[in-house]
Design a protein around this motif. Structure first.
Motif, PDB file in Angstrom:
ATOM      1  N   TYR A   1       0.836  -1.206   0.000  1.00 55.18           N
ATOM      2  CA  TYR A   1       0.000   0.000   0.000  1.00 55.18           C
ATOM      3  C   TYR A   1       0.871   1.257   0.000  1.00 55.18           C
ATOM      4  CZ  TYR A   1      -3.802   3.190   0.978  1.00 55.18           C
ATOM      5  OH  TYR A   1      -4.716   4.206   0.893  1.00 55.18           O
TER       6      TYR A   1
ATOM      7  N   GLU B   1       0.723   3.986  -2.956  1.00 48.54           N
ATOM      8  CA  GLU B   1       0.475   5.413  -2.702  1.00 48.54           C
ATOM      9  C   GLU B   1       1.578   6.279  -3.289  1.00 48.54           C
ATOM     10  OE1 GLU B   1      -2.099   7.270  -1.017  1.00 48.54           O
ATOM     11  OE2 GLU B   1      -3.061   5.407  -1.632  1.00 48.54           O
TER      12      GLU B   1
ATOM     13  N   LYS C   1      -7.310   4.340  -9.344  1.00 51.96           N
ATOM     14  CA  LYS C   1      -6.504   4.014  -8.179  1.00 51.96           C
ATOM     15  C   LYS C   1      -7.150   2.873  -7.389  1.00 51.96           C
ATOM     16  CE  LYS C   1      -4.357   6.170  -4.168  1.00 51.96           C
ATOM     17  NZ  LYS C   1      -4.254   7.377  -3.366  1.00 51.96           N
TER      18      LYS C   1
ATOM     19  N   TRP D   1      -5.374  -0.762  -6.864  1.00 50.18           N
ATOM     20  CA  TRP D   1      -5.112  -1.279  -5.521  1.00 50.18           C
ATOM     21  C   TRP D   1      -5.785  -2.630  -5.314  1.00 50.18           C
ATOM     22  CZ3 TRP D   1      -1.929  -2.101  -2.076  1.00 50.18           C
ATOM     23  CH2 TRP D   1      -2.297  -2.694  -0.872  1.00 50.18           C
TER      24      TRP D   1
END
Length: 140
Positions: free
Chosen positions: A53, A57, A81, A85
């Protein structure tokens, strides 16, 4: 107000990781029939998901999609996004499940089951947080 929203984001992050990990543990247990396997996959995932993560990011922070016709803070960006993810997260779960169980089909089953449950749980988690005022002092 900045400190309040930071606390809210931290609380949302922690509650989501708890929900996500419990989901993975339960699915892994149900699919493998072994609660210890579920715990192994779930706890391994906590570490890998935090690392992945962070890098996800960082990559998204560095991408400037405004040059390609997508505004930096647009809904399209958030949708892209979200999907990237979920792809990274599901792939991580599938690989961990395969490594821990030794069976690639088990990894695939857990990853695919998680794909559906995580989307439902994430939606419910977001709805819950939308309804509470923690970290939003000026919200009515």
């Amino acid at each position: 107000m900045k400190d309040h929203t930071r606390k809210r984001h931290i609380a949302k992050t922690i509650t989501w990781r708890i929900v996500g990990t419990l989901d993975t543990i339960l699915l892994s247990w149900l699919i493998t029939g072994n609660p210890l396997t579920g715990l192994k996959i779930g706890f391994a995932e906590v570490i890998t998901k935090m690392i992945l993560y962070y890098f996800h990011e960082r990559v998204w922070f560095s991408i400037n999609l405004s040059e390609k016709g997508i505004i930096r803070e647009s809904r399209k960006r958030h949708v892209l996004k979200t999907f990237t993810w979920r792809g990274v997260g599901t792939l991580d779960t599938m690989l961990l499940s395969w490594l821990i169980t030794g069976n690639p089909l088990t990894g695939l089953k857990i990853g695919l089951a998680e794909l559906l449950t995580k989307m439902i749980l994430y939606y419910l988690h977001e709805r819950f947080w939308y309804r509470i005022n923690y970290g939003l002092p000026n919200r009515n």
